[in-house]
Design a protein around this motif. Structure first.
Motif, PDB file in Angstrom:
ATOM      1  N   GLU A  20      28.267  46.544  51.301  1.00 23.79           N
ATOM      2  CA  GLU A  20      28.451  47.085  52.650  1.00 23.79           C
ATOM      3  C   GLU A  20      29.808  46.662  53.188  1.00 23.79           C
ATOM      4  N   ASP A  21      30.503  47.609  53.777  1.00 25.96           N
ATOM      5  CA  ASP A  21      31.826  47.305  54.301  1.00 25.96           C
ATOM      6  C   ASP A  21      31.690  46.824  55.739  1.00 25.96           C
ATOM      7  N   ASN A  22      31.034  45.684  55.926  1.00 27.76           N
ATOM      8  CA  ASN A  22      30.791  45.202  57.287  1.00 27.76           C
ATOM      9  C   ASN A  22      31.503  43.869  57.535  1.00 27.76           C
ATOM     10  N   GLY A  23      32.506  43.605  56.712  1.00 33.72           N
ATOM     11  CA  GLY A  23      33.270  42.374  56.889  1.00 33.72           C
ATOM     12  C   GLY A  23      32.515  41.157  56.416  1.00 33.72           C
ATOM     13  N   SER A  24      31.357  41.375  55.785  1.00 29.70           N
ATOM     14  CA  SER A  24      30.544  40.251  55.324  1.00 29.70           C
ATOM     15  C   SER A  24      31.289  39.451  54.258  1.00 29.70           C
ATOM     16  N   THR A  25      31.124  38.132  54.349  1.00 25.31           N
ATOM     17  CA  THR A  25      31.767  37.273  53.358  1.00 25.31           C
ATOM     18  C   THR A  25      30.759  36.842  52.294  1.00 25.31           C
ATOM     19  N   ALA A  26      29.572  37.502  52.294  1.00 19.95           N
ATOM     20  CA  ALA A  26      28.501  37.092  51.380  1.00 19.95           C
ATOM     21  C   ALA A  26      28.989  37.095  49.932  1.00 19.95           C
ATOM     22  N   LEU A  27      28.527  36.092  49.206  1.00 22.42           N
ATOM     23  CA  LEU A  27      28.911  35.984  47.802  1.00 22.42           C
ATOM     24  C   LEU A  27      28.315  37.119  46.998  1.00 22.42           C
ATOM     25  N   MET A  28      29.096  37.609  46.067  1.00 23.27           N
ATOM     26  CA  MET A  28      28.579  38.564  45.100  1.00 23.27           C
ATOM     27  C   MET A  28      28.681  37.850  43.754  1.00 23.27           C
ATOM     28  N   TRP A  29      27.563  37.698  43.079  1.00 27.73           N
ATOM     29  CA  TRP A  29      27.584  36.964  41.811  1.00 27.73           C
ATOM     30  C   TRP A  29      28.002  37.887  40.677  1.00 27.73           C
ATOM     31  N   LYS A  30      28.910  37.408  39.856  1.00 25.40           N
ATOM     32  CA  LYS A  30      29.289  38.152  38.643  1.00 25.40           C
ATOM     33  C   LYS A  30      28.851  37.300  37.468  1.00 25.40           C
ATOM     34  N   LEU A  31      27.828  37.765  36.769  1.00 25.63           N
ATOM     35  CA  LEU A  31      27.147  36.921  35.785  1.00 25.63           C
ATOM     36  C   LEU A  31      27.557  37.244  34.355  1.00 25.63           C
ATOM     37  N   ARG A  32      27.688  36.190  33.573  1.00 26.17           N
ATOM     38  CA  ARG A  32      27.808  36.344  32.109  1.00 26.17           C
ATOM     39  C   ARG A  32      26.721  35.489  31.499  1.00 26.17           C
ATOM     40  N   SER A  33      25.966  36.095  30.598  1.00 28.44           N
ATOM     41  CA  SER A  33      24.811  35.399  30.036  1.00 28.44           C
ATOM     42  C   SER A  33      25.053  35.087  28.556  1.00 28.44           C
ATOM     43  N   PHE A  34      24.756  33.865  28.157  1.00 25.79           N
ATOM     44  CA  PHE A  34      25.008  33.410  26.785  1.00 25.79           C
ATOM     45  C   PHE A  34      23.718  32.845  26.200  1.00 25.79           C
ATOM     46  N   ASP A  35      23.646  32.824  24.857  1.00 27.30           N
ATOM     47  CA  ASP A  35      22.534  32.083  24.246  1.00 27.30           C
ATOM     48  C   ASP A  35      22.910  30.601  24.219  1.00 27.30           C
ATOM     49  N   THR A  36      23.878  30.234  23.366  1.00 29.60           N
ATOM     50  CA  THR A  36      24.300  28.826  23.308  1.00 29.60           C
ATOM     51  C   THR A  36      25.798  28.724  23.585  1.00 29.60           C
ATOM     52  N   VAL A  37      26.192  27.781  24.415  1.00 28.96           N
ATOM     53  CA  VAL A  37      27.618  27.497  24.639  1.00 28.96           C
ATOM     54  C   VAL A  37      27.798  25.981  24.601  1.00 28.96           C
ATOM     55  N   ASP A  38      29.054  25.543  24.533  1.00 32.06           N
ATOM     56  CA  ASP A  38      29.278  24.088  24.628  1.00 32.06           C
ATOM     57  C   ASP A  38      28.866  23.628  26.035  1.00 32.06           C
ATOM     58  N   SER A  39      29.498  24.207  27.051  1.00 32.27           N
ATOM     59  CA  SER A  39      29.144  23.862  28.432  1.00 32.27           C
ATOM     60  C   SER A  39      29.530  25.032  29.332  1.00 32.27           C
ATOM     61  N   THR A  40      28.607  25.445  30.168  1.00 32.75           N
ATOM     62  CA  THR A  40      28.945  26.527  31.120  1.00 32.75           C
ATOM     63  C   THR A  40      30.022  26.044  32.098  1.00 32.75           C
ATOM     64  N   ASN A  41      30.103  24.732  32.298  1.00 34.24           N
ATOM     65  CA  ASN A  41      31.166  24.199  33.173  1.00 34.24           C
ATOM     66  C   ASN A  41      32.554  24.509  32.586  1.00 34.24           C
ATOM     67  N   ARG A  42      32.651  24.428  31.264  1.00 30.48           N
ATOM     68  CA  ARG A  42      33.945  24.694  30.617  1.00 30.48           C
ATOM     69  C   ARG A  42      34.365  26.140  30.889  1.00 30.48           C
ATOM     70  N   ILE A  43      33.410  27.060  30.809  1.00 32.56           N
ATOM     71  CA  ILE A  43      33.724  28.482  31.021  1.00 32.56           C
ATOM     72  C   ILE A  43      34.230  28.701  32.452  1.00 32.56           C
ATOM     73  N   ILE A  44      33.558  28.085  33.401  1.00 38.02           N
ATOM     74  CA  ILE A  44      33.953  28.282  34.799  1.00 38.02           C
ATOM     75  C   ILE A  44      35.251  27.532  35.123  1.00 38.02           C
ATOM     76  N   ARG A  45      35.401  26.366  34.503  1.00 32.88           N
ATOM     77  CA  ARG A  45      36.679  25.647  34.702  1.00 32.88           C
ATOM     78  C   ARG A  45      37.838  26.554  34.285  1.00 32.88           C
ATOM     79  N   GLU A  46      37.718  27.176  33.111  1.00 31.38           N
ATOM     80  CA  GLU A  46      38.798  28.050  32.630  1.00 31.38           C
ATOM     81  C   GLU A  46      38.975  29.253  33.557  1.00 31.38           C
TER      82      GLU A  46
END
Ligand code: BTN
Length: 284
Positions: A20-46
């Motif tokens: 909605e174009d109502n000036g809302s600052t609400a978060l919109m999640w953009k998801l990536r789903s994995f089976d196994t990773v080293d750490s999801t923190n590493r992905i977000i850090r990058e």
């Protein structure tokens, strides 16, 4: 074969798939789903280092190199959900002094969702942000700053599995479900984990808006109402085991610092250290 959770690529907090174009600052999640990773923190850090927007989120069913607060290992076997996401509170004009309380606000949102999934067992927050079901740790939360962004990492113990090991010196964890997960999750177990991740992200997004606008004061009462070990005698230890402080837990202050009553009858605010309850030797 282990398949990643079938999560939507985009998740809106209000459930709509139209922005909605109502000036809302609400978060919109953009998801990536994995089976196994080293750490999801590493992905977000990058992602943060590459300038990612708020709401970028990585979810995994297993981590080979998961880590928690103070760099401790976060064992991440099959049966849990592990996810990390990017926030940029400073770009929303949140004062720098408010940032430490973000970690406590997260635990309020996570506890609420775990309670909603199973209201029959009591849920608590162990300072600063561990979420307990009864006596065991059910969820851990870490925050790391990268540039002017924050990576929030959350691990939830959903099902026990044969991959689960308890490191020496740790309590048995608590699980959301009493069911065991075998080699891979059943469709019903996948549905539960998908529902859980979606509920957590929606709750977090809503409460993040409140925290950005009103600060931590909007969360103090709920935090204290569910705080574990109020009145108990505890010591606070550094990572090397050095005792930093001792006293009885009284609550928290407006910045999220732990308040303890010392033997001398003084209230001391504490901003770091791991809480150990006297008479309970293992670490939560
Ligand atoms: C703690 O209790 O010390 C915090 C644990 C945080 C674990 C989560 S799991 C998802 C994300 N990826 C990691 O490597 N750590 C966090």
């Amino acid at each position: 074969m282990l398949e990643p959770l079938d999560l939507p690529e985009v998740l809106f907090v209000n459930g709509s798939d139209v922005l909605e174009d109502n000036g809302s600052t609400a978060l919109m999640w953009k998801l990536r789903s994995f089976d196994t990773v080293d750490s999801t923190n590493r992905i977000i850090r990058e992602s943060l280092m590459e300038g990612a927007n708020e709401g970028v989120c990585a979810v995994a069913l297993r981590q080979s190199g998961g880590y928690g607060r103070q760099g401790r290992t976060w064992v991440s076997p099959l049966g849990g959900v592990y996810f990390s996401f990017a926030l940029r509170p400073l770009s929303r004009n949140v004062p720098f002094s408010q940032i430490p309380s973000l970690s406590l606000m997260m635990s309020v949102a996570v506890r609420r969702v775990l309670e909603r999934f199973d209201g029959s067992r009591r849920t608590f927050i162990k300072w600063p942000n561990d979420v307990l079901i009864e006596q065991g740790k059910a969820a851990g939360i870490s925050l790391e700053a990268f540039g002017d962004g924050v990576c929030v990492g959350i691990g939830v113990n959903v099902f026990a599995s044969s991959e689960h090991v308890v490191l020496p010196g740790k309590y048995e964890p608590s699980y959301m479900s009493s069911e065991m997960l075998q080699e891979s999750p059943t469709p019903a177990q996948c549905s539960l984990m998908i529902g859980l991740v979606e509920e957590l992200l929606k709750e977090i997004a809503m409460e993040y808006e409140v925290w950005c606008e009103q600060g931590f004061s909007a969360f103090i009462d709920e935090y204290q109402d569910h705080m574990a070990f109020i009145g108990d005698e505890v010591c606070l230890e550094a990572l090397d085991g050095k005792v930093l402080n001792e006293g009885r837990i009284q609550g928290i202050d407006q910045w999220g610092r732990l308040l303890i009553m010392t033997d001398q009858g003084k209230i001391a605010p504490v901003s770091s250290g791991e809480v150990h309850v006297r008479g309970i030797s293992a670490k939560k």
